[in-house]
Scaffold this motif. Structure first.
Motif, PDB file in Angstrom:
ATOM      1  N   SER A   2      -8.896   1.325  -6.973  1.00  0.00           N
ATOM      2  CA  SER A   2      -9.199   0.308  -7.788  1.00  0.00           C
ATOM      3  C   SER A   2      -8.471   0.410  -9.414  1.00  0.00           C
ATOM      4  O   SER A   2      -8.119   1.805  -9.507  1.00  0.00           O
ATOM      5  CB  SER A   2     -10.620  -0.065  -8.153  1.00  0.00           C
ATOM      6  OG  SER A   2     -11.335   0.647  -9.025  1.00  0.00           O
ATOM      7  N   TRP A 134       1.910   2.097 -13.108  1.00  0.00           N
ATOM      8  CA  TRP A 134       2.785   1.199 -12.346  1.00  0.00           C
ATOM      9  C   TRP A 134       2.755   1.862 -10.929  1.00  0.00           C
ATOM     10  O   TRP A 134       2.821   1.009  -9.847  1.00  0.00           O
ATOM     11  CB  TRP A 134       4.053   1.132 -12.998  1.00  0.00           C
ATOM     12  CG  TRP A 134       4.778   0.163 -12.205  1.00  0.00           C
ATOM     13  CD1 TRP A 134       6.015   0.338 -11.243  1.00  0.00           C
ATOM     14  CD2 TRP A 134       4.853  -1.354 -12.394  1.00  0.00           C
ATOM     15  NE1 TRP A 134       6.506  -0.923 -10.834  1.00  0.00           N
ATOM     16  CE2 TRP A 134       5.817  -1.840 -11.291  1.00  0.00           C
ATOM     17  CE3 TRP A 134       3.749  -2.057 -12.887  1.00  0.00           C
ATOM     18  CZ2 TRP A 134       5.876  -3.213 -11.176  1.00  0.00           C
ATOM     19  CZ3 TRP A 134       3.875  -3.625 -12.730  1.00  0.00           C
ATOM     20  CH2 TRP A 134       4.938  -4.010 -11.828  1.00  0.00           C
ATOM     21  N   ARG A 135       3.029   3.190 -10.807  1.00  0.00           N
ATOM     22  CA  ARG A 135       2.801   3.871  -9.422  1.00  0.00           C
ATOM     23  C   ARG A 135       1.578   3.713  -8.809  1.00  0.00           C
ATOM     24  O   ARG A 135       1.718   3.359  -7.665  1.00  0.00           O
ATOM     25  CB  ARG A 135       3.372   5.474  -9.772  1.00  0.00           C
ATOM     26  CG  ARG A 135       3.522   6.089  -8.500  1.00  0.00           C
ATOM     27  CD  ARG A 135       3.436   7.563  -8.729  1.00  0.00           C
ATOM     28  NE  ARG A 135       1.897   8.112  -9.191  1.00  0.00           N
ATOM     29  CZ  ARG A 135       1.655   9.298  -9.666  1.00  0.00           C
ATOM     30  NH1 ARG A 135       2.665  10.026  -9.985  1.00  0.00           N
ATOM     31  NH2 ARG A 135       0.291   9.371  -9.767  1.00  0.00           N
ATOM     32  N   ASP A 136       0.651   3.688  -9.297  1.00  0.00           N
ATOM     33  CA  ASP A 136      -0.756   3.924  -8.663  1.00  0.00           C
ATOM     34  C   ASP A 136      -1.534   2.596  -8.756  1.00  0.00           C
ATOM     35  O   ASP A 136      -2.558   2.595  -8.299  1.00  0.00           O
ATOM     36  CB  ASP A 136      -1.554   4.989  -9.107  1.00  0.00           C
ATOM     37  CG  ASP A 136      -1.001   6.429  -8.953  1.00  0.00           C
ATOM     38  OD1 ASP A 136      -0.123   6.676  -7.916  1.00  0.00           O
ATOM     39  OD2 ASP A 136      -1.377   7.411  -9.745  1.00  0.00           O
ATOM     40  N   ARG A 137      -0.954   1.476  -9.141  1.00  0.00           N
ATOM     41  CA  ARG A 137      -1.521   0.232  -9.289  1.00  0.00           C
ATOM     42  C   ARG A 137      -2.100  -0.271  -7.797  1.00  0.00           C
ATOM     43  O   ARG A 137      -1.308   0.008  -6.881  1.00  0.00           O
ATOM     44  CB  ARG A 137      -0.576  -0.675  -9.940  1.00  0.00           C
ATOM     45  CG  ARG A 137       0.471  -1.085  -9.132  1.00  0.00           C
ATOM     46  CD  ARG A 137       1.604  -2.028  -9.863  1.00  0.00           C
ATOM     47  NE  ARG A 137       2.410  -2.503  -9.066  1.00  0.00           N
ATOM     48  CZ  ARG A 137       3.466  -1.848  -8.382  1.00  0.00           C
ATOM     49  NH1 ARG A 137       3.607  -0.688  -8.636  1.00  0.00           N
ATOM     50  NH2 ARG A 137       4.358  -2.512  -7.796  1.00  0.00           N
ATOM     51  N   PRO A 138      -3.091  -0.816  -7.887  1.00  0.00           N
ATOM     52  CA  PRO A 138      -3.711  -1.545  -6.694  1.00  0.00           C
ATOM     53  C   PRO A 138      -2.380  -2.365  -6.125  1.00  0.00           C
ATOM     54  O   PRO A 138      -1.965  -3.518  -6.707  1.00  0.00           O
ATOM     55  CB  PRO A 138      -4.846  -2.275  -6.584  1.00  0.00           C
ATOM     56  CG  PRO A 138      -5.252  -1.626  -8.170  1.00  0.00           C
ATOM     57  CD  PRO A 138      -4.092  -1.044  -8.747  1.00  0.00           C
ATOM     58  N   ARG A 139      -2.161  -2.485  -4.749  1.00  0.00           N
ATOM     59  CA  ARG A 139      -1.193  -3.452  -4.364  1.00  0.00           C
ATOM     60  C   ARG A 139      -1.945  -4.308  -3.347  1.00  0.00           C
ATOM     61  O   ARG A 139      -2.845  -3.760  -2.311  1.00  0.00           O
ATOM     62  CB  ARG A 139      -0.035  -2.652  -3.525  1.00  0.00           C
ATOM     63  CG  ARG A 139       0.840  -1.829  -4.671  1.00  0.00           C
ATOM     64  CD  ARG A 139       1.869  -1.000  -3.970  1.00  0.00           C
ATOM     65  NE  ARG A 139       2.798  -0.229  -4.792  1.00  0.00           N
ATOM     66  CZ  ARG A 139       2.205   0.834  -5.423  1.00  0.00           C
ATOM     67  NH1 ARG A 139       1.151   1.381  -5.088  1.00  0.00           N
ATOM     68  NH2 ARG A 139       3.202   1.372  -6.263  1.00  0.00           N
ATOM     69  N   ARG A 140      -1.694  -5.587  -3.188  1.00  0.00           N
ATOM     70  CA  ARG A 140      -2.198  -6.431  -2.257  1.00  0.00           C
ATOM     71  C   ARG A 140      -1.555  -6.293  -0.839  1.00  0.00           C
ATOM     72  O   ARG A 140      -0.475  -6.192  -0.657  1.00  0.00           O
ATOM     73  CB  ARG A 140      -2.084  -7.889  -2.861  1.00  0.00           C
ATOM     74  CG  ARG A 140      -3.110  -7.954  -3.856  1.00  0.00           C
ATOM     75  CD  ARG A 140      -2.912  -9.241  -4.653  1.00  0.00           C
ATOM     76  NE  ARG A 140      -3.670  -8.975  -5.988  1.00  0.00           N
ATOM     77  CZ  ARG A 140      -4.576  -9.979  -6.471  1.00  0.00           C
ATOM     78  NH1 ARG A 140      -4.658 -11.224  -5.989  1.00  0.00           N
ATOM     79  NH2 ARG A 140      -5.285  -9.886  -7.552  1.00  0.00           N
TER      80      ARG A 140
END
Length: 140
Positions: A2, A134-140
Motif C-alpha cells: 500500500s 513512482w516505481r513502487d506505487r500500487p498498481r491496479r
C-alpha cells in the motif's frame, strides 16, 4: 503493498529523501519567520486568498512534508506522491512571479525568474525518485 507500507529503498535514495525533507523543513520555517515578506511577495495577485495566510499554511505544509520525508521510510510512497503534488500545486505561483515581474529571493530579472521555472520539475522528480514513489506505487 500500500501507499503506507513500502520496503526500504537504496542508501542514495534515502539520503536524497532526507535531504529534500531537510530543505522543505528549512523552507517552511523561513515561510513563518525570516523570509515571510519575500514569500508574501510571491503570492499571485489573482489568488483568491489573502497573502499572509497562504504563506503561513504553505510553510506549515512544507514543514510537515519535510518532516514526513525525513521520518517515514515505510510510508515514503504516499509522502513522495504528496510532495510531488505540492510542488506541482505551487508551480502556478512561480509562473505568476515570472509573468508579473515580481522581485523576490534575488530573482530580480525576467531571465532569473524564467530559469527558476525549470527547477520546479526537478523538485517533482526528486520527490518521486528519492521515495521511489513512482516505481513502487500500487498498481491496479
Amino acid at each position: 503493498m500500500s501507499l503506507l507500507d513500502a520496503p526500504p529503498t537504496s542508501a542514495p535514495r534515502t539520503v536524497a529523501r532526507r535531504a529534500l525533507g531537510a530543505i522543505l523543513v528549512f523552507a517552511g520555517i523561513s515561510h513563518l519567520t525570516f523570509a515571510r515578506d519575500e514569500f508574501v511577495a510571491q503570492v499571485p495577485d489573482w489568488f483568491p486568498v489573502a497573502d499572509d495566510p497562504v504563506v503561513l499554511v504553505s510553510g506549515i505544509v512544507e514543514i510537515s512534508l519535510g518532516a514526513a520525508l525525513i521520518a517515514f521510510g515505510r510510508g515514503r510512497i504516499g509522502v513522495g506522491l504528496l510532495a510531488a503534488a505540492f510542488f506541482i500545486a505551487i508551480f502556478p505561483g512561480n509562473i505568476a512571479q515570472y509573468a508579473e515581474h515580481t522581485d523576490a529571493f534575488g530573482l530580480d530579472t525576467d531571465q532569473k525568474r524564467f530559469i527558476r521555472l525549470f527547477f520546479q520539475p526537478v523538485l517533482v522528480a526528486w520527490a518521486l525518485w528519492s521515495t521511489a514513489a513512482w516505481r513502487d506505487r500500487p498498481r491496479r
